[in-house]
Scaffold this motif. Structure first.
Motif, PDB file in Angstrom:
ATOM      1  N   LYS A   6       1.408  -5.872  -3.469  1.00 30.87           N
ATOM      2  CA  LYS A   6       1.228  -4.633  -4.364  1.00 30.87           C
ATOM      3  C   LYS A   6      -0.142  -4.910  -3.973  1.00 30.87           C
ATOM      4  O   LYS A   6      -0.478  -6.017  -5.227  1.00 30.87           O
ATOM      5  CB  LYS A   6       1.846  -4.415  -5.616  1.00 30.87           C
ATOM      6  N   ASN A   7      -1.279  -4.353  -3.824  1.00 30.85           N
ATOM      7  CA  ASN A   7      -2.109  -4.389  -3.134  1.00 30.85           C
ATOM      8  C   ASN A   7      -3.271  -4.311  -4.730  1.00 30.85           C
ATOM      9  O   ASN A   7      -2.533  -3.094  -5.139  1.00 30.85           O
ATOM     10  CB  ASN A   7      -2.955  -4.040  -1.704  1.00 30.85           C
ATOM     11  N   HIS A  49       1.100  -1.499  -0.268  1.00 35.50           N
ATOM     12  CA  HIS A  49       0.167   0.520  -0.225  1.00 35.50           C
ATOM     13  C   HIS A  49       0.566   1.207   0.149  1.00 35.50           C
ATOM     14  O   HIS A  49       2.161   1.116   0.693  1.00 35.50           O
ATOM     15  CB  HIS A  49      -0.731  -0.320   1.384  1.00 35.50           C
ATOM     16  N   ALA A  50       0.258   1.794  -1.218  1.00 40.95           N
ATOM     17  CA  ALA A  50       1.388   3.248  -0.607  1.00 40.95           C
ATOM     18  C   ALA A  50       1.352   4.168   0.719  1.00 40.95           C
ATOM     19  O   ALA A  50       0.350   4.213   1.139  1.00 40.95           O
ATOM     20  CB  ALA A  50       0.696   4.469  -1.969  1.00 40.95           C
ATOM     21  N   TYR A  57       7.357  -4.608  -8.148  1.00 40.67           N
ATOM     22  CA  TYR A  57       7.059  -3.765  -6.196  1.00 40.67           C
ATOM     23  C   TYR A  57       6.940  -5.800  -6.229  1.00 40.67           C
ATOM     24  O   TYR A  57       6.224  -6.602  -6.854  1.00 40.67           O
ATOM     25  CB  TYR A  57       5.557  -3.808  -6.417  1.00 40.67           C
ATOM     26  N   TRP A  86       9.133   3.919  -4.586  1.00 38.19           N
ATOM     27  CA  TRP A  86       7.502   4.279  -5.341  1.00 38.19           C
ATOM     28  C   TRP A  86       8.825   3.411  -6.817  1.00 38.19           C
ATOM     29  O   TRP A  86       9.889   3.432  -6.444  1.00 38.19           O
ATOM     30  CB  TRP A  86       7.199   5.674  -6.018  1.00 38.19           C
ATOM     31  N   ARG A 113       7.277   1.176 -15.584  1.00 33.02           N
ATOM     32  CA  ARG A 113       7.278   0.216 -14.202  1.00 33.02           C
ATOM     33  C   ARG A 113       8.481  -0.366 -14.952  1.00 33.02           C
ATOM     34  O   ARG A 113       7.736  -2.040 -14.694  1.00 33.02           O
ATOM     35  CB  ARG A 113       6.260   0.059 -13.686  1.00 33.02           C
ATOM     36  N   ALA A 156       1.740   2.924 -13.577  1.00 35.76           N
ATOM     37  CA  ALA A 156       2.737   4.438 -12.943  1.00 35.76           C
ATOM     38  C   ALA A 156       2.657   5.413 -14.085  1.00 35.76           C
ATOM     39  O   ALA A 156       3.271   6.214 -13.816  1.00 35.76           O
ATOM     40  CB  ALA A 156       3.783   4.066 -13.103  1.00 35.76           C
ATOM     41  N   VAL A 202       1.482   7.667  -8.525  1.00 35.45           N
ATOM     42  CA  VAL A 202       2.034   7.572  -9.460  1.00 35.45           C
ATOM     43  C   VAL A 202       2.695   5.380  -8.706  1.00 35.45           C
ATOM     44  O   VAL A 202       2.437   4.615 -10.091  1.00 35.45           O
ATOM     45  CB  VAL A 202       2.996   7.776  -9.733  1.00 35.45           C
ATOM     46  N   ALA A 203       2.524   6.351  -7.983  1.00 39.18           N
ATOM     47  CA  ALA A 203       3.543   3.995  -7.178  1.00 39.18           C
ATOM     48  C   ALA A 203       2.110   3.370  -7.103  1.00 39.18           C
ATOM     49  O   ALA A 203       2.180   1.951  -7.717  1.00 39.18           O
ATOM     50  CB  ALA A 203       3.494   4.567  -5.548  1.00 39.18           C
ATOM     51  N   ALA A 204       0.608   4.106  -7.010  1.00 38.57           N
ATOM     52  CA  ALA A 204      -0.011   2.831  -6.643  1.00 38.57           C
ATOM     53  C   ALA A 204      -0.813   2.426  -7.882  1.00 38.57           C
ATOM     54  O   ALA A 204      -0.983   1.302  -7.956  1.00 38.57           O
ATOM     55  CB  ALA A 204      -1.284   3.412  -5.784  1.00 38.57           C
ATOM     56  N   CYS A 205      -0.874   3.553  -9.176  1.00 42.49           N
ATOM     57  CA  CYS A 205      -1.657   3.165 -10.011  1.00 42.49           C
ATOM     58  C   CYS A 205      -0.508   1.842 -11.166  1.00 42.49           C
ATOM     59  O   CYS A 205       0.664   1.632 -11.057  1.00 42.49           O
ATOM     60  CB  CYS A 205      -1.210   4.853 -11.047  1.00 42.49           C
ATOM     61  N   GLN A 256      -6.980   3.264  -8.270  1.00 46.37           N
ATOM     62  CA  GLN A 256      -5.877   3.132  -7.127  1.00 46.37           C
ATOM     63  C   GLN A 256      -5.469   4.304  -6.560  1.00 46.37           C
ATOM     64  O   GLN A 256      -5.194   4.138  -5.478  1.00 46.37           O
ATOM     65  CB  GLN A 256      -5.391   1.872  -7.484  1.00 46.37           C
TER      66      GLN A 256
END
Lengths: 267, 230
Positions: B105-106, A73-74, B102, A102, B98, A172, A166-169, A219
């Motif tokens: 990653k959820n 999770h970010a 990761y 990230w 990317r 990115a 950006v990290a969660a997408c 997200q």
């Protein structure tokens, strides 16, 4: 309480990184995630090891400096919470936390959990301004702003540019960030004169950076510590579409993304 | 170490198609054209419940002017090609965005449909090609003879083969998932402002429209398999 921190260690961009597990035995549940890392780092320094590098500044959740992935999770599993505001009581004794920087081509790694987010600065520089007349300070309420518009602009303006979106997408993409910046100025009357050029410039710079594209997955807004709504992306798309149609001959230029630091760059 | 850029060189900006937003607007417009076709195609298909005479008459009506038919087909083909081209370019760009993944990653906040668009899309494309070869061209028609013009017979004979019916049902469910995300996504890409409540309502609406459309389509192979249509 006792926690195992599995942290991404990478000396610099060119060397290969790896996960290293550390057990931290004296975690106070009232500590923040960053304070927990402080405790670990003190321990590492005493043992003569390299402390874990992470970015931080205000530690009150308003500067946007801190941020890394905590268990996928970010900023960690708490909603609307930055890493510095995330207290350890949200985890159970004996938990293992995976901390990663990230991951995005547009955010090249600097060290350990620190990434270079200057791509955001270049997007801001491309259009994050309004024109203001010089002279006496204008009357504060000279320009009427409807309450609803002011609220929506304020919602967008709460963006702290931390990079969690950006990290969660999965792609990115920097759309939530760029959308927030375009919305918070473009919605207000003060930002209207540059509305078209702002959208064209900022979208152009965002496309120039190696970010992915938005596929409206959502997200970003879910992980955003400021809960920026997905609407800002719709605002950006509308402003961009309208500006593209209205565009005459104004030259839109972009800055070449720079991924090196000035101290070690050739020119 | 500076906080600014090491070198600033300015050059001409990427245009509409080069920007990810422009590509998504193209995908939204072409997706909307294809959605309208899916609705019209369903309405026509449901005439199968009105009997062989009316169904075959409808098929003949579609062919009443060959050049008009090809104009409509050209619009659809161009839409499909643009939709795929934009999606493929975005997919490549997103892969490059990317390079290091990761460890954990959820996927909070992401619907299953939205995360599988790059899967449902190509499978639906394969389905469309199969579908055209079977019912438009008549090249694939196992178990029976394809009769040009007798559409009712072709459909009933085609779906009497269980694996063809199963493949149609599977592919149509994927089309439903593609629409469930796509219908909402096209509004977002086109820039429809929305509050959080309206966003949820639109997503629900997209879900229900997809369920109704796919339910209508799937009812045909099921009716053939259960003997409702003979």
């Amino acid at each position: 309480m006792k926690l195992t921190l599995k942290i991404w260690r990478q000396k610099n961009r060119d060397e290969k990184g790896k996960f290293v597990s550390y057990s931290v035995n004296n975690v106070n549940p009232e500590m923040s995630m960053l304070e927990c890392l402080d405790v670990l780092n003190e321990d590492l320094i005493q043992r003569g090891e390299e402390p874990v590098a992470f970015e931080h500044d205000c530690r009150e959740g308003i500067c946007g400096s801190c941020g890394f992935m905590i268990n996928g999770h970010a900023h960690g599993p708490q909603t609307a919470t930055t890493a510095c505001q995330l207290t350890m009581r949200h985890f159970k004794d004996g938990d293992q936390l995976t901390l990663e920087p990230w991951r995005a081509a547009a955010f090249p790694l600097v060290k350990d959990l620190v990434v270079d987010r200057r791509a955001f600065d270049r997007i801001i520089a491309a259009g994050g301004y309004i024109s203001v007349s010089t002279g006496n300070a204008p009357d504060g309420n000279a320009i009427p702003v409807p309450k609803g518009i002011a609220d929506r602009a304020m919602d967008a303006a709460t963006c702290i540019g931390c990079g969690a979106c950006v990290a969660a997408c999965p792609n990115a993409s920097a759309s939530l960030f760029t959308g927030a910046k375009i919305s918070h100025l473009g919605l207000l009357p003060q930002g209207k004169p540059e509305q078209d050029r702002r959208a064209l410039n900022m979208v152009a710079q965002m496309s120039e950076e190696p970010f992915g594209g938005c596929t409206n997955i959502g997200q970003c807004t879910e992980s955003c510590p400021k809960e920026i709504p997905l609407e800002v992306i719709a605002n950006m798309n509308r402003d961009y579409r309208v500006a593209t149609l209205r565009k005459r001959d104004d030259l839109i230029q972009v800055i070449t993304p720079v991924t090196t630091w000035s101290s070690d760059s050739k020119s | 170490m500076s906080t600014g850029a090491a070198t600033i060189s300015k050059h001409q900006a990427p245009g509409f198609w080069k920007s990810t937003n422009g590509k998504k607007i193209v995908m939204a417009v072409t997706g909307c054209i294809l959605f309208l076709f899916v609705v019209a195609h369903l309405l026509g298909n449901l005439l199968i419940y009105a009997g062989p005479a009316r169904y075959n008459a409808y098929a003949a009506f579609l062919h009443f002017d060959g050049s008009l038919l090809w104009i409509i087909r050209s619009v659809l083909i161009v839409s499909v090609l643009l939709h795929i081209e934009a999606a493929a370019q975005l997919w490549l760009r997103n892969k490059r965005a990317r390079p290091v993944g990761y460890a954990r990653k959820n996927s909070d906040g992401a619907s299953y449909a939205s995360r599988t668009m790059y899967w449902s899309g190509p499978i639906v494309l394969a389905f469309i090609i199969f579908h055209l070869l079977e019912f438009t061209g008549g090249f694939i028609h196992p178990g029976s003879q394809f009769i040009a013009g007798n559409v009712y017979h072709n459909v009933v004979a085609g779906f009497s083969v269980w694996w063809i019916a199963a493949w149609y049902i599977f592919a149509l469910c994927l089309l439903g998932m593609h629409l469930r995300h796509g219908l909402w996504s096209m509004l977002q890409s086109f820039g429809l402002p929305h509050s959080r409540t309206r966003e949820l309502a639109l997503k629900q609406l997209a879900l229900w429209i997809s369920i109704i459309i796919i339910g209508g389509y799937i009812s045909i192979p099921i009716s053939v398999l259960t003997g409702l249509i003979k």
